[in-house]
Design an enzyme around this catalytic site. Structure first.
Site, PDB file in Angstrom:
ATOM      1  N   SER A  65       0.827  -1.209   0.000  1.00 30.73           N
ATOM      2  CA  SER A  65       0.000   0.000   0.000  1.00 30.73           C
ATOM      3  C   SER A  65       0.865   1.264   0.000  1.00 30.73           C
ATOM      4  O   SER A  65       1.849   1.361   0.723  1.00 30.73           O
ATOM      5  CB  SER A  65      -0.897  -0.001   1.229  1.00 30.73           C
TER       6      SER A  65
ATOM      7  N   GLY B 273      -3.831   3.712   1.362  1.00 29.76           N
ATOM      8  CA  GLY B 273      -4.715   3.862   2.509  1.00 29.76           C
ATOM      9  C   GLY B 273      -5.730   4.977   2.307  1.00 29.76           C
ATOM     10  O   GLY B 273      -5.381   6.055   1.830  1.00 29.76           O
TER      11      GLY B 273
ATOM     12  N   ASN C 253      10.109   8.224   3.628  1.00 32.99           N
ATOM     13  CA  ASN C 253       8.958   9.035   3.246  1.00 32.99           C
ATOM     14  C   ASN C 253       8.129   9.421   4.450  1.00 32.99           C
ATOM     15  O   ASN C 253       8.113   8.736   5.474  1.00 32.99           O
ATOM     16  CB  ASN C 253       8.086   8.288   2.221  1.00 32.99           C
TER      17      ASN C 253
ATOM     18  N   CYS D  13       1.043   3.277  10.284  1.00 33.70           N
ATOM     19  CA  CYS D  13       1.680   4.383   9.564  1.00 33.70           C
ATOM     20  C   CYS D  13       2.470   5.221  10.557  1.00 33.70           C
ATOM     21  O   CYS D  13       1.914   5.731  11.527  1.00 33.70           O
ATOM     22  CB  CYS D  13       0.648   5.257   8.853  1.00 33.70           C
TER      23      CYS D  13
ATOM     24  N   LYS E  82      -2.156  -4.471   8.722  1.00 34.03           N
ATOM     25  CA  LYS E  82      -0.796  -4.034   8.382  1.00 34.03           C
ATOM     26  C   LYS E  82      -0.084  -3.599   9.644  1.00 34.03           C
ATOM     27  O   LYS E  82      -0.481  -2.636  10.300  1.00 34.03           O
ATOM     28  CB  LYS E  82      -0.884  -2.857   7.389  1.00 34.03           C
TER      29      LYS E  82
ATOM     30  N   THR F  97       7.020   0.755   7.115  1.00 31.91           N
ATOM     31  CA  THR F  97       8.353   1.386   7.144  1.00 31.91           C
ATOM     32  C   THR F  97       8.889   1.487   8.574  1.00 31.91           C
ATOM     33  O   THR F  97       8.133   1.545   9.531  1.00 31.91           O
ATOM     34  CB  THR F  97       8.280   2.792   6.537  1.00 31.91           C
TER      35      THR F  97
ATOM     36  N   GLY G 225      12.763   0.028   1.414  1.00 27.69           N
ATOM     37  CA  GLY G 225      13.668  -0.328   0.321  1.00 27.69           C
ATOM     38  C   GLY G 225      14.583  -1.479   0.706  1.00 27.69           C
ATOM     39  O   GLY G 225      14.514  -2.008   1.827  1.00 27.69           O
TER      40      GLY G 225
ATOM     41  N   GLY H 207       8.817  -5.726   2.652  1.00 26.30           N
ATOM     42  CA  GLY H 207      10.020  -5.045   3.091  1.00 26.30           C
ATOM     43  C   GLY H 207      11.194  -5.312   2.170  1.00 26.30           C
ATOM     44  O   GLY H 207      11.784  -6.383   2.213  1.00 26.30           O
TER      45      GLY H 207
HETATM   46  C1  LIG Z   1       6.072   6.358  -0.456  1.00 25.99           C
HETATM   47  C2  LIG Z   1       5.476   5.319   0.433  1.00 25.99           C
HETATM   48  C3  LIG Z   1       4.154   5.407   0.835  1.00 25.99           C
HETATM   49  C4  LIG Z   1       3.603   4.450   1.673  1.00 25.99           C
HETATM   50  N1  LIG Z   1       2.288   4.528   2.038  1.00 25.99           N
HETATM   51  C5  LIG Z   1       1.728   3.531   2.773  1.00 25.99           C
HETATM   52  C6  LIG Z   1       0.345   3.494   3.054  1.00 25.99           C
HETATM   53  O1  LIG Z   1      -0.432   4.325   2.606  1.00 25.99           O
HETATM   54  N2  LIG Z   1      -0.139   2.488   3.832  1.00 25.99           N
HETATM   55  C7  LIG Z   1       0.694   1.501   4.315  1.00 25.99           C
HETATM   56  O2  LIG Z   1       0.236   0.605   5.017  1.00 25.99           O
HETATM   57  N3  LIG Z   1       2.009   1.480   4.036  1.00 25.99           N
HETATM   58  C8  LIG Z   1       2.544   2.471   3.269  1.00 25.99           C
HETATM   59  N4  LIG Z   1       3.871   2.426   2.953  1.00 25.99           N
HETATM   60  C9  LIG Z   1       4.682   1.302   3.444  1.00 25.99           C
HETATM   61  C10 LIG Z   1       4.773   0.198   2.400  1.00 25.99           C
HETATM   62  O3  LIG Z   1       3.511  -0.323   2.111  1.00 25.99           O
HETATM   63  C11 LIG Z   1       5.696  -0.930   2.873  1.00 25.99           C
HETATM   64  O4  LIG Z   1       5.127  -1.494   4.035  1.00 25.99           O
HETATM   65  C12 LIG Z   1       7.088  -0.450   3.215  1.00 25.99           C
HETATM   66  O5  LIG Z   1       7.505   0.531   2.303  1.00 25.99           O
HETATM   67  C13 LIG Z   1       8.124  -1.581   3.238  1.00 25.99           C
HETATM   68  O6  LIG Z   1       8.210  -2.230   1.994  1.00 25.99           O
HETATM   69  P1  LIG Z   1       9.320  -1.843   0.866  1.00 25.99           P
HETATM   70  O7  LIG Z   1      10.645  -1.825   1.541  1.00 25.99           O
HETATM   71  O8  LIG Z   1       9.178  -2.896  -0.160  1.00 25.99           O
HETATM   72  O9  LIG Z   1       8.926  -0.494   0.374  1.00 25.99           O
HETATM   73  C14 LIG Z   1       4.416   3.388   2.117  1.00 25.99           C
HETATM   74  C15 LIG Z   1       5.737   3.289   1.699  1.00 25.99           C
HETATM   75  C16 LIG Z   1       6.287   4.227   0.861  1.00 25.99           C
HETATM   76  C17 LIG Z   1       7.711   4.094   0.417  1.00 25.99           C
END
Ligand SMILES: Cc1cc2nc3c(=O)[nH]c(=O)nc-3n(C[C@H](O)[C@H](O)[C@H](O)COP(=O)(O)O)c2cc1C
Ligand SMILES: Cc1cc2nc3c(=O)[nH]c(=O)nc-3n(C[C@H](O)[C@H](O)[C@H](O)COP(=O)(O)OP(=O)(O)OC[C@H]3O[C@@H](n4cnc5c(N)ncnc54)[C@H](O)[C@@H]3O)c2cc1C
Ligand SMILES: Cc1cc2nc3c(=O)[nH]c(=O)nc-3n(C[C@H](O)[C@H](O)[C@H](O)COP(=O)(O)OP(=O)(O)OC[C@H]3O[C@@H](n4cnc5c(N)ncnc54)[C@H](O)[C@@H]3O)c2cc1C
Ligand SMILES: Cc1cc2nc3c(=O)[nH]c(=O)nc-3n(C[C@H](O)[C@H](O)[C@H](O)COP(=O)(O)O)c2cc1C
Ligand code: FES
Ligand code: FES
Lengths: 309, 285, 309, 285
Positions: free
Chosen positions: A23, A49, A73, A138, A173, A199, A223, A249
């Site tokens: 998301s 979300g 972010n 969040c 989540k 994150t 990332g 993640g």
């Molecule tokens: C720019 C951005 C916006 C995000 N917005 C949401 C969100 O709206 N809801 C949510 O549950 N997680 C949000 N996340 C978290 C991601 O869904 C994910 O859990 C997190 O980035 C870890 O995964 P990744 O390392 O593959 O990015 C956001 C992440 C990023 C980078």
């Protein structure tokens, strides 16, 4: 083509393959149609979300790049509210679902009342949703989000409030914190599945100005840099609960996704990699299929939790 | 939901990549699909191979797309690690671009001349706007500002005077549709005039021109502080103003909401999807 | 040369500059003498964790490299015991101290009794130690370490046991977990300073063999990838306590060190960067001095906690 | 505490870097201080510029150090990202090496011939050992194993027959001190002999030689499984055996304890500091 059966069941969300999107990193899907056929590719997609009423999100800058293949972010869940979300994207999302990709809508709120209101609206207005993901993690909002999901009691309270409002599957989540304990609490309250991690809170200071490089003091790190930490948390959580997990993640390759499965995840969501490598999802899906085949299994489910230690 | 002009992934090959001013490069890439579809004011998001520790792409506007040749011309400044590595790409090296992205310039909505104001590496989209105006036979004047003379991107600055002329089209000696076009060059340290006393901002240059002529539309791209001044001047005269904004970008195609632009009417737009070109009246400066 | 006064006081350990080294990444100092003059360069150095009796540490492999400028280790505190440590390195360490660099000895144990015994031996045998760092945060041992430091009660218990045994400064090395709460508990028990973070537990699975890439299932992630997370934790902890903090985690440049100071750290320890860039410490020290000068202060202490938010 | 031969940092420049067998390169670097100090069996730890997402250095043994020329000759296989980028370094490119590191080979502690057994890219330290033995006028025979013929590093394999001969020293026609030196080449798939039936391991080759001659010392470097077999054979005959081990290395100079080698007498040694060369009897295989 992999001959392995790739379909998995994420707590009642039947996915044709384990690949989901995280998301907030996937818009509402249509942004990726120029890169590949979303509905034909993914097992599921998770939307940004959305709250009962529109949220502005945080001021700019919301993003910083970090050394170590990571970004930070503080978007803060900018969203147009459930009604506008459904009006703007419902038809597209129904089409995605018709093409065989499950659609997970994410529910956010600043308070129990707001979570309830959002869930009620979704339940009423979003027939296209295969299930819901309740975001209690969040790190970028002052109230709700991670603040409510930080303790077993807080997490359970949200779950108790929204669980009765829908008969569709509810995924929660989770934040990268006490995932075993909080996971158990959520399972006890009827969560159908868990997704983790959101994150990891971090800080990036511009040492010249002495201020944050983002508008807020802290923001969420994501990332490749967080991948090993996320795999460990998925494993800890999987040891503690018996409901399925969506591992998130730092997933950027089929091997990263495979690690999540071995650690106990039933599905895997790609996040940050979607941003810098927007065509990554079909590649990751096919690498995952190839890996399953190389492992000599006939069903990908045989590999879930198959880490040997 | 904009699904008509889809952003997609384009493999490209570097055709040329040369230093054209201090810390400033001109790069021509071969990317036929992109060249055919991108319109002035839109941008693309380039990846630079090599250092996997920086994952984000580099958003760049463009100066000119040649659909026939299949090439796109970029001008960029080296400001950090990503642009430094971009400057090291050699002819024949390949990588990928995500684009076309965002919404570009629009033509003036009322009759009259346009005024183009570029600062620093805000120049490429302003040159693209000039090309668009010349194609539409809209008269325009140009202000180009830079920190120092060494950072002025010649010959592009002079070239803009020929946009839409027969010389530019290679058709000999017939008259320009816009014979009175004015070009004002300013430098923050006066070095373009060879004297610190001549130090002027692009907004100063703009004020001069506005003193002498009436305009229907301002187009601006450059540092935020400069654009803010330009927008204020335009507003004071009641002239419509389009500004191409910059934000840190996560994706560049509307997926992450990282690139918000606060709106006067409340809420946020996304720079990469709703912009980068905005009506200056609508954004909170 | 910076004209800024660089000396800081880490809970009674008077450092000529804020630069320290992170335990376990710096051998016992002499390994770096071929790269620079240790005694003349650093504000302090922290030795590898040492127990009362020798420990073998974990089996090989103890190390994996991760994407994203990170490594993962599960050394598990291999050490020769206090007596052999003092015999082997005491004379060298006294020389380092004589050259103006403080020497911090790290104390480890599997149980309260072992912590006590190690501290007693150190107190008796190590006159060269300027102070001690009590490690309650190693994620790579089955008993003691992070297992004891994971809760306020566990952390406080260790501290209560060792605090009376020395009048020299006692720093406590904390895990990346609940740093505000546990920091407060440690302050209440008389800790002179806190150092954080230790490595973040992670997992790296070889998806072909389905086994860990290290001998243990989990191991500790360190390096540039953890920096932003570490800065945030230092900031959280600094808000919560009034004793000084040594900031650790992914520091590889003067700017990284400066972020730690701005977030509230009094000193900064370099860890993983010592391994791949063994000459980094003098560079980081001078970059830090240059930054302080550019900030226009006359004393580096003015910059501690000077983050503006 | 070994403080006598200090490991330090050396800037180097690539003198040559060529493919010499399948996925195998020979690299000569210019690093005078390192060349003057490194001894056979020691290693160095190279950084490869470029991708900051991989931070660890690459530990490499060496084949020969030329103190006069100031150069060191390396042979390495491309197995992952780091060695792939190493293979892309061009003549004149620079980087840094940490070294000399660890403890090298020792001369046989009793009179008699030595037997050298190399597998794959275990070849360079074995060639260094051969050089050391030739300098000391110790007779030796050599077994070189590889997965396939394509991976055999010619001409080094044949060259080893000339170590310590006047031809090698360029001094004309005088006799070798070691005229009966034997070389056995084995491949896992028999491709060196052109027939799968000829598939043999380095240990097989070693067993053959041991059948015919008495040895005072075995030197081995190669894959762990191969060295384990070699050590077992040596042990069975009561021959001393030195083995150069590999471990994932964090630092390469004793700072991190990541490179443990379990010892028969209990406890762990550090591969980078106490080794990489160990008495095969002392380590747990
Ligand atoms: C720019 C951005 C916006 C995000 N917005 C949401 C969100 O709206 N809801 C949510 O549950 N997680 C949000 N996340 C978290 C991601 O869904 C994910 O859990 C997190 O980035 C870890 O995964 P990744 O390392 O593959 O990015 C956001 C992440 C990023 C980078
Ligand atoms: C729509 C758009 C069009 C652009 N067009 C051009 C162009 O035509 N020519 C040109 O030279 N530059 C242009 N830029 C700016 C360019 O994207 C940045 O300079 C570049 O991304 C910096 O990358 P880096 O890795 O070299 O710098 P970094 O090391 O990442 O950062 C160096 C500095 O640049 C700033 N920066 C980094 N990324 C961005 C970004 N996306 N937007 C604004 N500032 C940033 C950072 O805050 C920092 O101060 C454009 C930016 C946007 C958003
Ligand atoms: C003392 C010593 C001397 C060596 N000498 C030589 C030599 O002369 N020539 C040569 O070709 N190779 C040599 N090696 C092995 C070489 O260091 C590794 O192949 C190299 O580091 C792999 O790096 P990479 O980034 O390409 O691979 P990665 O992508 O990091 O890993 C690829 C594979 O190599 C393994 N590997 C990675 N690093 C090491 C390491 N330090 N030791 C053992 N395996 C590792 C990994 O487990 C993985 O299976 C030596 C290793 C040591 C410890
Ligand atoms: C190989 C290795 C060994 C370590 N050993 C110890 C130790 O003995 N005691 C300790 O408190 N921390 C130990 N640590 C943790 C570091 O001291 C430091 O807290 C951590 O690595 C984060 O800092 P960095 O990112 O700069 O490495 C070790 C870290 C590494 C990488
Ligand atoms: S940069 Fe991702 S939405 Fe604009
Ligand atoms: S690799 Fe660090 S001690 Fe050996």
């Amino acid at each position: 083509m992999s001959t392995v059966s790739m379909s998995v069941d994420l707590g009642g969300i039947e996915m044709r393959n384990p690949l989901n999107t995280a998301s907030g990193t996937y818009g509402n899907g249509w942004q990726f149609e120029g890169f590949y056929d979303v509905g034909a590719t993914l097992g599921a997609m998770t939307c940004k979300g959305v709250a009962a009423e529109p949220w502005d999100g945080n001021p700019a800058p919301r993003l910083a790049e970090l050394p170590g293949s990571a970004i930070m972010n503080s978007v803060g869940l900018q969203n147009p509210g459930v009604r506008a979300f459904v009006d703007g994207h419902g038809a597209y999302l129904q089409g995605v679902r018709d093409r065989g990709c499950q659609v997970i809508c994410q529910v956010v709120g600043h308070s129990i009342g707001e979570y309830v209101r959002a869930m009620e609206l979704f339940e009423e207005l979003a027939p296209f949703a295969s299930g819901f993901e309740v975001n209690i993690s969040c790190p970028n909002i002052a109230r709700g989000g991670a603040a409510m999901g930080a303790t077993c009691d807080g997490a359970a309270e949200v779950m108790r409030a929204v669980r009765p409002l829908t008969s569709r599957p509810v995924v929660v989540k989770m934040a990268p914190h006490d995932v075993a304990e909080i996971g158990r609490a959520l399972e006890a309250e009827g969560a159908d599945a868990l997704s983790l991690i959101n994150t990891i809170p971090g800080m990036a200071i511009d040492v010249r100005t002495r201020r944050s490089r983002l508008a807020r003091a802290t923001a969420g790190v994501s990332g490749p840099a967080v991948h090993a930490i996320a795999v460990r948390m998925v494993w800890e959580c999987a040891q503690a609960v018996s409901i399925p997990i969506c591992g998130i993640g730092g997933v950027a390759t089929g091997a990263d996704a495979a690690e999540m499965l071995l650690a106990g995840a039933t599905a895997v969501a790609v996040g940050t990699a979607n941003l810098y490598d927007p065509a990554c999802a079909p590649r990751i899906a096919s690498e995952l299929g190839q890996w399953a085949q190389d492992q000599g299994v006939s069903d990908i489910n045989e590999l879930i939790g198959a880490f040997e230690c | 939901m904009r699904m008509s002009t889809r952003t997609s992934l384009h493999e490209f090959v570097v055709v040329s990549n040369e230093l054209v001013a201090q810390e400033t490069y001109r790069m021509v890439i071969d990317a036929p699909q992109l060249a055919a579809r991108i319109v002035p004011g839109q941008f693309m998001n380039l990846s630079v191979p090599g250092d996997n520790s920086h994952v984000l792409r580099i958003p760049l506007s463009f100066k000119r797309a040649d659909a026939l040749a299949g090439t796109v011309e970029l001008i960029y400044a080296v400001v950090g690690e990503g642009t430094r590595r971009l400057s090291q790409m050699r002819v024949g090296d390949g990588s990928s671009a995500v684009g076309p992205s965002g919404a570009g310039w629009w033509l003036p909505r009322s009759e009259g001349r346009a005024l183009l104001v570029a600062g620093g590496v805000g120049l490429p989209p302003i040159l693209a706007a000039a090309g668009m105006l010349a194609d539409a036979r809209v008269g325009f004047d140009v202000v180009v500002g830079a920190r120092t003379q060494a950072r002025l991107v010649y010959p592009d600055v002079d070239d803009v005077m020929r946009y839409g002329t027969p010389a530019a089209a290679g058709t000999g000696s017939a008259e320009s549709y816009d014979p009175d076009r004015a070009l004002v060059v300013t430098t923050d340290d006066g070095s373009a005039e060879g004297s610190p006393a001549a130090a002027r901002s692009a907004a100063d240059g703009m004020a001069d021109l506005m003193g002498g002529r009436a305009y229907a539309q301002v187009y601006t791209c450059g540092p935020a502080a400069m654009m803010c001044g330009v927008a204020r001047l335009a507003r004071a005269r009641g002239i419509a103003c389009q500004a191409s904004l910059e934000r840190m970008m996560g994706c560049g195609f509307g997926a992450c909401s990282c690139c918000n632009v606060a709106l006067v009417r409340g809420g946020n737009a996304l720079c990469c999807q709703d912009g980068p070109v905005f009506d200056a009246e609508e954004v909170v400066w």
